[in-house]
Scaffold this motif. Sequence first.
Motif, PDB file in Angstrom:
ATOM      1  N   ILE A  95      -9.991   8.826   5.525  1.00 37.40           N
ATOM      2  CA  ILE A  95      -9.228   7.655   5.979  1.00 37.40           C
ATOM      3  C   ILE A  95      -8.331   7.184   4.847  1.00 37.40           C
ATOM      4  O   ILE A  95      -8.749   7.121   3.681  1.00 37.40           O
ATOM      5  N   ILE A  96      -7.091   6.918   5.193  1.00 37.47           N
ATOM      6  CA  ILE A  96      -6.103   6.460   4.216  1.00 37.47           C
ATOM      7  C   ILE A  96      -5.620   5.100   4.681  1.00 37.47           C
ATOM      8  O   ILE A  96      -5.114   4.966   5.805  1.00 37.47           O
ATOM      9  N   ILE A  97      -5.791   4.091   3.837  1.00 41.04           N
ATOM     10  CA  ILE A  97      -5.278   2.762   4.186  1.00 41.04           C
ATOM     11  C   ILE A  97      -3.922   2.604   3.514  1.00 41.04           C
ATOM     12  O   ILE A  97      -3.829   2.632   2.291  1.00 41.04           O
ATOM     13  N   GLY A  98      -2.899   2.438   4.343  1.00 47.41           N
ATOM     14  CA  GLY A  98      -1.549   2.287   3.805  1.00 47.41           C
ATOM     15  C   GLY A  98      -0.671   3.443   4.226  1.00 47.41           C
ATOM     16  O   GLY A  98      -1.018   4.608   4.007  1.00 47.41           O
ATOM     17  N   ALA A  99       0.473   3.136   4.848  1.00 49.00           N
ATOM     18  CA  ALA A  99       1.346   4.170   5.404  1.00 49.00           C
ATOM     19  C   ALA A  99       2.639   4.296   4.616  1.00 49.00           C
ATOM     20  O   ALA A  99       3.671   4.673   5.149  1.00 49.00           O
ATOM     21  N   SER A 111     -10.465  15.845   9.416  1.00 45.54           N
ATOM     22  CA  SER A 111      -9.885  14.799  10.231  1.00 45.54           C
ATOM     23  C   SER A 111      -9.218  13.785   9.295  1.00 45.54           C
ATOM     24  O   SER A 111      -9.840  13.320   8.341  1.00 45.54           O
ATOM     25  N   ILE A 112      -7.934  13.505   9.552  1.00 44.24           N
ATOM     26  CA  ILE A 112      -7.176  12.634   8.644  1.00 44.24           C
ATOM     27  C   ILE A 112      -6.561  11.487   9.444  1.00 44.24           C
ATOM     28  O   ILE A 112      -5.872  11.714  10.440  1.00 44.24           O
ATOM     29  N   THR A 113      -6.820  10.259   8.997  1.00 41.96           N
ATOM     30  CA  THR A 113      -6.279   9.083   9.671  1.00 41.96           C
ATOM     31  C   THR A 113      -5.574   8.187   8.658  1.00 41.96           C
ATOM     32  O   THR A 113      -6.128   7.896   7.603  1.00 41.96           O
ATOM     33  N   ILE A 114      -4.344   7.800   8.991  1.00 40.05           N
ATOM     34  CA  ILE A 114      -3.617   6.818   8.174  1.00 40.05           C
ATOM     35  C   ILE A 114      -3.622   5.496   8.940  1.00 40.05           C
ATOM     36  O   ILE A 114      -3.204   5.449  10.101  1.00 40.05           O
ATOM     37  N   ILE A 115      -4.088   4.444   8.284  1.00 41.67           N
ATOM     38  CA  ILE A 115      -4.082   3.120   8.916  1.00 41.67           C
ATOM     39  C   ILE A 115      -3.105   2.223   8.161  1.00 41.67           C
ATOM     40  O   ILE A 115      -3.293   1.959   6.972  1.00 41.67           O
ATOM     41  N   GLY A 116      -2.032   1.803   8.831  1.00 42.94           N
ATOM     42  CA  GLY A 116      -1.037   0.936   8.203  1.00 42.94           C
ATOM     43  C   GLY A 116      -0.862  -0.325   9.032  1.00 42.94           C
ATOM     44  O   GLY A 116      -1.039  -0.282  10.253  1.00 42.94           O
ATOM     45  N   ASP A 117      -0.493  -1.426   8.409  1.00 40.05           N
ATOM     46  CA  ASP A 117      -0.465  -2.680   9.170  1.00 40.05           C
ATOM     47  C   ASP A 117       0.940  -3.097   9.605  1.00 40.05           C
ATOM     48  O   ASP A 117       1.118  -4.159  10.179  1.00 40.05           O
ATOM     49  N   GLU A 118       1.953  -2.266   9.347  1.00 32.48           N
ATOM     50  CA  GLU A 118       3.288  -2.642   9.814  1.00 32.48           C
ATOM     51  C   GLU A 118       3.567  -1.957  11.149  1.00 32.48           C
ATOM     52  O   GLU A 118       3.052  -0.878  11.425  1.00 32.48           O
ATOM     53  N   PRO A 119       4.415  -2.591  11.993  1.00 25.57           N
ATOM     54  CA  PRO A 119       4.599  -2.087  13.357  1.00 25.57           C
ATOM     55  C   PRO A 119       5.527  -0.878  13.474  1.00 25.57           C
ATOM     56  O   PRO A 119       5.679  -0.332  14.548  1.00 25.57           O
ATOM     57  N   GLU A 120       6.138  -0.440  12.335  1.00 25.37           N
ATOM     58  CA  GLU A 120       7.063   0.690  12.407  1.00 25.37           C
ATOM     59  C   GLU A 120       6.343   1.984  12.014  1.00 25.37           C
ATOM     60  O   GLU A 120       5.291   1.949  11.405  1.00 25.37           O
ATOM     61  N   PRO A 121       6.953   3.127  12.343  1.00 29.22           N
ATOM     62  CA  PRO A 121       6.429   4.382  11.796  1.00 29.22           C
ATOM     63  C   PRO A 121       6.505   4.318  10.265  1.00 29.22           C
ATOM     64  O   PRO A 121       7.256   3.499   9.727  1.00 29.22           O
ATOM     65  N   ARG A 170     -12.437  -3.208  15.305  1.00 24.64           N
ATOM     66  CA  ARG A 170     -12.900  -1.826  15.254  1.00 24.64           C
ATOM     67  C   ARG A 170     -13.464  -1.491  13.878  1.00 24.64           C
ATOM     68  O   ARG A 170     -13.056  -2.066  12.868  1.00 24.64           O
ATOM     69  N   VAL A 171     -14.371  -0.558  13.851  1.00 20.86           N
ATOM     70  CA  VAL A 171     -14.955  -0.091  12.592  1.00 20.86           C
ATOM     71  C   VAL A 171     -14.763   1.419  12.541  1.00 20.86           C
ATOM     72  O   VAL A 171     -15.009   2.114  13.523  1.00 20.86           O
ATOM     73  N   ARG A 172     -14.256   1.925  11.424  1.00 18.29           N
ATOM     74  CA  ARG A 172     -14.070   3.374  11.294  1.00 18.29           C
ATOM     75  C   ARG A 172     -14.864   3.866  10.096  1.00 18.29           C
ATOM     76  O   ARG A 172     -14.836   3.247   9.032  1.00 18.29           O
ATOM     77  N   LEU A 208     -12.218   7.978   1.250  1.00 17.15           N
ATOM     78  CA  LEU A 208     -11.269   6.910   1.567  1.00 17.15           C
ATOM     79  C   LEU A 208     -10.207   6.840   0.481  1.00 17.15           C
ATOM     80  O   LEU A 208     -10.511   6.945  -0.709  1.00 17.15           O
ATOM     81  N   LEU A 209      -8.962   6.681   0.920  1.00 19.47           N
ATOM     82  CA  LEU A 209      -7.885   6.417  -0.044  1.00 19.47           C
ATOM     83  C   LEU A 209      -7.330   5.018   0.216  1.00 19.47           C
ATOM     84  O   LEU A 209      -6.952   4.697   1.347  1.00 19.47           O
TER      85      LEU A 209
END
Lengths: 159, 419
Positions: free
Chosen positions: B4-8, B27-37, B94-96, B101-102
Amino acid sequence: MQKSLNIDPAKCTGCLQCEMACSYEHTGVFNPSKSFIKVFTFHDEGRFAPYTCTQCEEAWCQRACPVDAISIDLTTGAKVISDDKCVGCKVCTIACPFGTVNYSQDTGKVVKCDLCGGDPKCATACPTDAITYVDADWTGYSRMQASAAKSLHSIEVTT
Amino acid sequence: MQHIIIGAGPAGVVAAETIRKYDSEASITIIGDEPEPPYSRMAIPYYLIKNIDESGSYLRDPVNHYRNLNIELVQMRVDQVDATNKQVKLADGRVRSYDKLLVATGSRPVNPPILGLDLPQVHSCWTLKDARGIAELAQPGANVVLIGAGFIGCIILEALVKRGINLSVIETGNRMVPRMLNEKAGGLLKQWCLDKGIDVHTSCSVQSVISAEKGVKVSLSDGDELTAALVITATGVKSNLEMLEGSGIEVDQGIVVNNQMQTSHSDIYAAGDVAQGMDFSTGKYEVQAIQPTATDHGRIAGMNMAGKATEHHGTVNMNVLDTVGLISCSFGLWMGIEGGEQAELYSPDQYQYVNLQFDDHCLIGASCVGKTQHIGVLRGLIESKITLGVWRKRLLGNPNLIMEAYMACTQELGYNQKL
């Protein structure tokens, strides 16, 4: 087999035909100052040395680009700038440790050697074979690339 | 393996790509809090000039790239990292769970404690959302006050001027970009801006911003009072660390990492503006908050997360800046060291400046104004720690010979191998 530029400074007479050809190919005018390949003069030694991008493995420019404007031409291996995507932020010009990506005030974008899509005009124009376009394996160019890369060993090591 | 990567931003995206390069199964997930790609803040000035639309700021093709690499993108804020249970808690409840973690949550602007910076006419320029707000208020003919002539301030300055506004710039330092250029070079930038009709106040601070009939009134320490429709603050950034509260992860100015970008928790890594990575020149761990460092961090963190042990040997602090057409750059220890030597070329009439800093026979820092050709080689000379030999003296005589010095010191130039 992929080819690369092979530069042999010992054969260079400093005639600047390569710069003229490069400038014409990329900008439509004969103006050495707009060339992506540059012949450097060593006055004290009485030597000339053409120099341009080695299309290095590391692709520092490509990695630094914030908007994905630099891609690899799969036929030539050249790192190529997309004028459509380049915003002109110049981060690649400081990221390339070989100084071969430059900002063009004419276009507001960066410019670099793209191997002319596989037919580099500098090599065609060179009258003394100081610049040739040959199989990548044995070129002095690849040695130059290797020595340049080695000089930057400080960046990381894999344990 | 769940990454899991926090920050896009660039650090997060490069890390995800790097992990995928070495592990096709993970499995790789990027979680970012801004609404754009995922996009690049570096591109915002060009959006403000309307050279590009918003999509021109995207780091990668937003549709195909992440799908092709099988990287999941989640748009949500992460409220908390639970290092004990190896979970992240998202703002929507949600909890992941993660194996690795990055934290690449970047930084955000900080305002100085000045009265009135909470007024609606006051914006920072950091996100695409900020840029939209600025674009709306920075209409032709409008008076705009920019607080801070640091890197961010200067890089948006041109965009503002090109929008046809009347600009005043307020900088507390005695020159422009004081953390990147010395007095001569920073002075050149100021003179250049004054020549372009920009009102530049250095060694000056803003006392207060007060609502006025048309916008706001800005009071300065030099006694001037400016009216403005828009005030932009660009007075520095700080790392986003909130989600780590209670996690036990060691933080200082940013997240403390070792030379593998690993935090005090072995399964948690940090990269980019939020990480206190190694500075190449000093060997010290500090927040650099620049784009090339973010991608370097991301790559090294990604390799280590994918199990490919890689050491980071520090990044050279460097910047390149276009201030209304005058280009400046700085590298490494541009301010020099005690007992070091410097080469300098100063042509104020031509807006040209080159400064090289040496420690014995090595280049350790450099700064330039008005130079755009081959400047990257300054990084090469610094980072390779090349012994300059005879070329040190030649550079002291003519600091423009940087390419010649680099070539002669790294390559066999035909017969003249003994250069």
